[in-house]
Scaffold this motif. Structure first.
Motif, mmCIF file in Angstrom:
data_model
loop_
_atom_site.group_PDB
_atom_site.id
_atom_site.type_symbol
_atom_site.label_atom_id
_atom_site.label_comp_id
_atom_site.label_asym_id
_atom_site.label_seq_id
_atom_site.Cartn_x
_atom_site.Cartn_y
_atom_site.Cartn_z
ATOM 1 N N UNK A 110 0.813 -1.218 0.000
ATOM 2 C CA UNK A 110 0.000 0.000 0.000
ATOM 3 C C UNK A 110 0.847 1.269 0.000
ATOM 4 N N UNK A 111 2.143 1.150 0.197
ATOM 5 C CA UNK A 111 3.003 2.330 0.183
ATOM 6 C C UNK A 111 3.080 2.889 -1.232
ATOM 7 N N UNK A 112 2.833 4.193 -1.403
ATOM 8 C CA UNK A 112 2.912 4.764 -2.753
ATOM 9 C C UNK A 112 4.330 4.727 -3.333
ATOM 10 N N UNK A 113 5.329 4.539 -2.497
ATOM 11 C CA UNK A 113 6.716 4.472 -2.957
ATOM 12 C C UNK A 113 7.177 3.049 -3.237
ATOM 13 N N UNK A 114 6.276 2.085 -3.134
ATOM 14 C CA UNK A 114 6.646 0.674 -3.277
ATOM 15 C C UNK A 114 5.516 -0.060 -3.981
ATOM 16 N N UNK B 22 9.386 -2.437 7.179
ATOM 17 C CA UNK B 22 10.036 -1.187 6.781
ATOM 18 C C UNK B 22 9.044 -0.260 6.076
ATOM 19 N N UNK B 23 8.290 -0.792 5.118
ATOM 20 C CA UNK B 23 7.305 0.031 4.411
ATOM 21 C C UNK B 23 6.198 0.501 5.362
ATOM 22 N N UNK C 182 7.641 3.255 7.582
ATOM 23 C CA UNK C 182 7.856 4.476 6.797
ATOM 24 C C UNK C 182 6.530 5.204 6.578
ATOM 25 N N UNK C 183 5.462 4.478 6.288
ATOM 26 C CA UNK C 183 4.158 5.102 6.063
ATOM 27 C C UNK C 183 3.556 5.645 7.356
ATOM 28 N N UNK C 184 3.745 4.932 8.478
ATOM 29 C CA UNK C 184 3.257 5.435 9.763
ATOM 30 C C UNK C 184 3.966 6.730 10.137
#
Length: 177
Positions: free
Chosen positions: A139-143, A162-163, A166-168
């Protein structure tokens, strides 16, 4: 091609290969490294053409991971099975491994054909066994990595801790600015 032949091991290899071949800068050596990390032994020769074929297969397999529900996952998988795989057969790779099922045309099939066929078989068993999509897309826009959803617990949204972290952190920073 020798490998751990459990459904979960093949599905984990599927996700890892989708993630590596989806990267633009992926090299044949990077793909071979993932294959070795997931139990392939012997001389692993992957060409740029093989990477391109595996990338095409990864795009098709990604539809199953992106499915919103089990019906959509099964429909996507059925389409792949209908158009892209051979008849079910058993092989032991010339007595180098235990008997196990294959859907590719022969033991020396090109990497792209083998990847698509073995992945379809494993994902079909997971859908059958769990009655849900076998995984998801981060769900991370960067992944855009895919991941498996094996086991119980709350639904996953991210491919890794990690993802998720990072999103939190990003959400926290947005809410406190």
């Amino acid at each position: 091609m020798s490998h751990s032949h459990s459904v979960r091991a093949v599905a984990q290899r599927t996700a890892a290969l989708i993630n590596v071949v989806s990267l633009e800068a992926t090299t044949p050596d990077a793909v071979a490294e993932v294959l070795r990390a997931h139990g392939e032994t012997g001389l692993i020769e992957v060409s740029p053409h093989d990477v391109a074929e595996m990338r095409t297969a990864a795009t098709m397999l990604g539809q199953i991971f992106a499915a919103r529900d089990v019906d959509e996952a099964a429909s996507a998988l059925n389409g792949l099975l209908r158009r892209n795989v051979g008849a079910l057969r058993l092989t032991s790779h010339d007595d180098r491994s235990p008997w196990h099922p294959h859907l590719d045309s022969h033991d020396d099939a090109p990497w792209g054909e083998w990847f698509l066929a073995s992945s379809c078989l494993a994902l079909a068993v997971l859908i059958w066994d769990h009655q849900r999509p076998p995984g998801g897309v981060c769900a991370s826009p960067n992944c855009q990595n895919v991941y498996l959803t094996v086991g119980s617990g709350p639904p996953r949204r991210y491919c890794s801790r990690r993802c998720a972290t990072r999103e939190r952190v990003a959400a926290y920073r947005r809410s406190h600015t």
